[in-house]
Design a protein around this motif. Structure first.
Motif, PDB file in Angstrom:
ATOM      1  N   TYR A 141     -26.324 -26.684  35.296  1.00 25.88           N
ATOM      2  CA  TYR A 141     -25.403 -27.488  36.096  1.00 25.88           C
ATOM      3  C   TYR A 141     -24.186 -27.866  35.244  1.00 25.88           C
ATOM      4  O   TYR A 141     -24.319 -28.197  34.062  1.00 25.88           O
ATOM      5  CB  TYR A 141     -26.072 -28.775  36.591  1.00 25.88           C
ATOM      6  CG  TYR A 141     -27.251 -28.575  37.515  1.00 25.88           C
ATOM      7  CD1 TYR A 141     -27.085 -28.608  38.894  1.00 25.88           C
ATOM      8  CD2 TYR A 141     -28.527 -28.392  37.012  1.00 25.88           C
ATOM      9  CE1 TYR A 141     -28.166 -28.449  39.750  1.00 25.88           C
ATOM     10  CE2 TYR A 141     -29.618 -28.224  37.853  1.00 25.88           C
ATOM     11  CZ  TYR A 141     -29.427 -28.256  39.221  1.00 25.88           C
ATOM     12  OH  TYR A 141     -30.503 -28.101  40.060  1.00 25.88           O
ATOM     13  N   TYR A 142     -23.017 -27.883  35.874  1.00 29.35           N
ATOM     14  CA  TYR A 142     -21.826 -28.391  35.189  1.00 29.35           C
ATOM     15  C   TYR A 142     -20.764 -28.754  36.223  1.00 29.35           C
ATOM     16  O   TYR A 142     -20.799 -28.291  37.371  1.00 29.35           O
ATOM     17  CB  TYR A 142     -21.271 -27.377  34.181  1.00 29.35           C
ATOM     18  CG  TYR A 142     -20.879 -26.037  34.755  1.00 29.35           C
ATOM     19  CD1 TYR A 142     -19.580 -25.797  35.206  1.00 29.35           C
ATOM     20  CD2 TYR A 142     -21.806 -24.997  34.840  1.00 29.35           C
ATOM     21  CE1 TYR A 142     -19.224 -24.564  35.728  1.00 29.35           C
ATOM     22  CE2 TYR A 142     -21.461 -23.764  35.355  1.00 29.35           C
ATOM     23  CZ  TYR A 142     -20.154 -23.550  35.800  1.00 29.35           C
ATOM     24  OH  TYR A 142     -19.805 -22.338  36.320  1.00 29.35           O
ATOM     25  N   LYS A 147     -13.729 -29.421  31.159  1.00 27.67           N
ATOM     26  CA  LYS A 147     -13.910 -29.082  29.749  1.00 27.67           C
ATOM     27  C   LYS A 147     -13.331 -30.151  28.835  1.00 27.67           C
ATOM     28  O   LYS A 147     -13.820 -30.364  27.731  1.00 27.67           O
ATOM     29  CB  LYS A 147     -13.274 -27.718  29.457  1.00 27.67           C
ATOM     30  CG  LYS A 147     -13.980 -26.556  30.132  1.00 27.67           C
ATOM     31  CD  LYS A 147     -13.339 -25.234  29.754  1.00 27.67           C
ATOM     32  CE  LYS A 147     -14.082 -24.060  30.407  1.00 27.67           C
ATOM     33  NZ  LYS A 147     -13.468 -22.763  30.056  1.00 27.67           N
ATOM     34  N   GLN A 148     -12.263 -30.806  29.270  1.00 32.98           N
ATOM     35  CA  GLN A 148     -11.638 -31.855  28.465  1.00 32.98           C
ATOM     36  C   GLN A 148     -12.127 -33.246  28.857  1.00 32.98           C
ATOM     37  O   GLN A 148     -11.495 -34.242  28.494  1.00 32.98           O
ATOM     38  CB  GLN A 148     -10.110 -31.776  28.624  1.00 32.98           C
ATOM     39  CG  GLN A 148      -9.509 -30.438  28.264  1.00 32.98           C
ATOM     40  CD  GLN A 148      -9.749 -30.055  26.815  1.00 32.98           C
ATOM     41  OE1 GLN A 148      -9.766 -30.913  25.948  1.00 32.98           O
ATOM     42  NE2 GLN A 148      -9.924 -28.770  26.560  1.00 32.98           N
ATOM     43  N   HIS A 149     -13.221 -33.317  29.602  1.00 34.29           N
ATOM     44  CA  HIS A 149     -13.786 -34.596  30.051  1.00 34.29           C
ATOM     45  C   HIS A 149     -12.764 -35.409  30.840  1.00 34.29           C
ATOM     46  O   HIS A 149     -12.545 -36.597  30.568  1.00 34.29           O
ATOM     47  CB  HIS A 149     -14.304 -35.406  28.866  1.00 34.29           C
ATOM     48  CG  HIS A 149     -15.386 -34.710  28.086  1.00 34.29           C
ATOM     49  ND1 HIS A 149     -16.393 -33.983  28.693  1.00 34.29           N
ATOM     50  CD2 HIS A 149     -15.612 -34.616  26.745  1.00 34.29           C
ATOM     51  CE1 HIS A 149     -17.198 -33.489  27.770  1.00 34.29           C
ATOM     52  NE2 HIS A 149     -16.743 -33.843  26.577  1.00 34.29           N
ATOM     53  N   ARG A 150     -12.141 -34.780  31.788  1.00 38.20           N
ATOM     54  CA  ARG A 150     -11.132 -35.465  32.593  1.00 38.20           C
ATOM     55  C   ARG A 150     -11.778 -36.419  33.599  1.00 38.20           C
ATOM     56  O   ARG A 150     -11.120 -37.320  34.103  1.00 38.20           O
ATOM     57  CB  ARG A 150     -10.259 -34.446  33.341  1.00 38.20           C
ATOM     58  CG  ARG A 150     -11.038 -33.481  34.212  1.00 38.20           C
ATOM     59  CD  ARG A 150     -10.160 -32.518  34.958  1.00 38.20           C
ATOM     60  NE  ARG A 150      -9.353 -33.173  35.961  1.00 38.20           N
ATOM     61  CZ  ARG A 150      -8.772 -32.535  36.964  1.00 38.20           C
ATOM     62  NH1 ARG A 150      -8.898 -31.225  37.059  1.00 38.20           N
ATOM     63  NH2 ARG A 150      -8.060 -33.181  37.853  1.00 38.20           N
TER      64      ARG A 150
END
Length: 409
Positions: A141-142, A147-150
C-alpha cells in the motif's frame, strides 16, 4: 505401472493440453491382454479426457484456479478377455497451480474518514483493505504522489491509514488522497476522502474596529433614534455550523455608567435607542464564540464622543484625563512615525537627484565653453591676428550664454 498419479497444471492453460500417459500391463495374450482406458467419476463437468487406446490424458479447456484448484478421479484399465473381462483402477489427483492473473481489489470503491484537528501524530484514521484472489500475494500500500511527504498522513502495509503530523482545520479542512495497492505486477487505486473536524481552538479577533481605543464621534442632532451608529465585527476561524465559530456580542461596560441609550444586536450593530447626554463614553464590548465544551472571548474598547450642533469639540480634550493620550483616528504612533519618515526620506531623495542633475548640466556647459576657448586661442596663435579672433570668441561665448540661459536643460 504407477500406484498413484499426482499431477500439477498451471491455470490459464491451453485447451487440449497433454498431461501424462497412463500405462498398464496385462501378461495375457491376444484380446485377453489388449487394454483400453476410461475415466470413472461422478463429476459431470470434469475437464479431462483420456485416449482409450494409448492412455494419454488431456485437459480439455483452460482452468481457473480461483474457481477450482483441485480435481480427483479414477482411471480404469480394462482388458477384452472373453467371457470374463478383467480391470483395475488407479487414482488421479491434479492440482491447479496459481498464476498472478488477478488485480488486487479494494473492499469499497471509495473511502471516507474523519479526524479532529490537532490530533496527535500516529493516530489511526481508518483502514483501507484490499484483497487478491491469487495465492501467496504480498500487497503493498502507498499514497500516490507522496514521495516528498506532502500529505500529513501515511499508510502501512496492513492498510492502516494514520496521521503523520498535526493538522489544522483552519488551514485545510478536506484532503482527497489516492491510495494504491500493488502485488508487484498489477495496481489498483482508490480515492480516500479525509474530513478534518473542527474543535474550538480559535479566539475571536476584532476586525471592526481593529484596534483598541478607537474614537467614534457622533452628532446626536443628526442621528435618528433606533438607527445603527456603527457596526462592529469580530472573526472566529472555527466552524460556524457547530457553534465554535458563531460569535455573540454583548456590552460589558459603559463608563460613565449609562448603558440605557445603546443596544447591541447579535449582528454587531450598535443602535442608539434614546437621546444620550453630551459627553465622552468609554464602551467595552465582548465577542464570545459558542463552543460546546469551552468558549473563547475577546474584548474591544472604544470611545464614543457625543455632541450636538452647538458642541465645542475642545470639551473632549482635557489634559488631565486619559483620553488625551489617544489619537482621533485608528493610526498608532508607530504607524504615524513610519509614514512621516517615509515621506521625508522620499523628499530628500528627490531633492538630491535634482541637485545632481543641475551640477551635471553646469559641468557639461563649462567644459564645452572651455574647449571652444582653447580652440580659438589656437587659431589666434596660428594667424597672429588677435583682435578679430578674440572678437569672434567673445561673441560666441555671449551667444552660448544666451542659449543656455533660455534652455530647459
Amino acid at each position: 505401472s504407477n500406484a498413484f498419479y499426482h499431477l500439477k497444471l498451471n491455470e490459464n492453460n491451453l485447451a487440449n493440453t497433454f498431461l501424462t500417459q497412463i500405462e498398464a500391463f496385462d501378461p495375457d495374450s491376444g484380446e485377453n491382454g489388449r487394454l483400453t482406458y476410461e475415466i470413472e467419476t461422478n463429476d459431470t463437468s470434469l475437464p479431462f479426457y483420456i485416449d482409450s487406446n494409448t492412455g494419454m490424458l488431456y485437459c480439455s479447456k483452460s482452468l481457473d484456479r480461483e474457481k477450482r484448484d483441485q480435481y480427483d478421479f479414477q482411471i480404469i484399465a480394462r482388458d477384452h478377455g472373453s467371457p470374463i473381462s478383467l480391470s483395475s483402477k488407479i487414482s488421479i489427483l491434479i492440482d491447479v497451480d496459481d498464476l498472478n492473473d488477478h488485480r488486487p481489489k479494494f473492499e469499497y470503491e471509495k473511502y471516507e474518514f474523519s479526524i479532529e484537528e490537532n490530533s496527535y501524530p500516529s493516530k489511526l484514521i481508518g483502514i483501507v483493505r484490499a484483497y487478491d484472489l491469487d495465492l501467496n500475494t504480498k500487497l503493498i500500500y502507498y499514497i500516490e504522489n507522496d514521495k516528498q511527504h506532502r500529505y500529513p498522513f501515511y499508510i502501512n502495509q496492513n492498510g492502516q491509514l494514520s496521521l503523520r503530523s498535526f493538522i489544522d482545520r483552519e488551514i485545510q479542512d478536506l484532503y482527497v488522497l489516492n491510495i494504491t495497492v500493488s502485488d508487484n505486477y498489477f495496481k489498483t487505486t482508490v480515492p480516500v476522502i479525509i474530513k478534518v473536524l473542527d474543535i474550538n481552538d480559535c479566539m475571536p479577533t476584532w476586525n471592526k474596529p481593529s484596534e483598541n481605543n478607537t474614537i467614534l464621534m457622533i452628532n446626536k442632532d443628526r442621528i435618528t433614534l433606533g438607527t445603527s451608529i456603527v457596526t462592529i465585527e469580530a472573526i472566529d476561524r472555527d466552524d460556524k455550523t457547530n457553534g465554535n465559530g458563531f460569535i455573540s456580542y454583548s456590552i460589558e461596560n459603559i463608563d460613565p455608567s449609562n448603558d440605557e441609550f445603546l443596544t447591541l444586536t447579535n449582528a454587531g450593530e450598535l443602535i442608539l435607542n434614546s437621546t444620550p447626554p453630551i459627553g465622552r463614553y468609554r464602551v467595552l464590548i465582548k465577542a464570545e464564540d459558542n463552543g460546546e465544551l469551552i468558549q473563547y472571548s475577546s474584548l474591544i474598547q472604544f470611545y464614543l464622543l457625543i455632541g450636538d450642533n452647538n458642541t465645542n469639540g475642545s470639551i473632549f480634550f482635557d489634559l488631565n484625563n486619559e483620553l488625551h493620550i489617544f489619537k482621533l483616528n485608528s493610526l498608532s504612533t508607530t504607524k504615524r512615525v513610519f509614514l512621516l519618515s517615509t515621506f521625508f526620506i522620499s523628499i530628500a531623495i528627490i531633492l538630491a537627484f535634482i541637485v545632481c542633475m543641475i551640477l551635471i548640466v553646469i559641468c557639461r556647459y563649462r567644459r564645452q565653453k572651455y574647449l571652444y576657448y582653447i580652440k580659438c586661442k589656437a587659431a589666434q596663435a596660428g594667424t597672429n591676428n588677435s583682435s578679430p579672433t578674440m572678437t569672434i570668441v567673445e561673441n560666441h561665448l555671449t551667444t552660448l550664454d544666451e542659449k543656455n540661459s533660455s534652455s530647459n536643460s
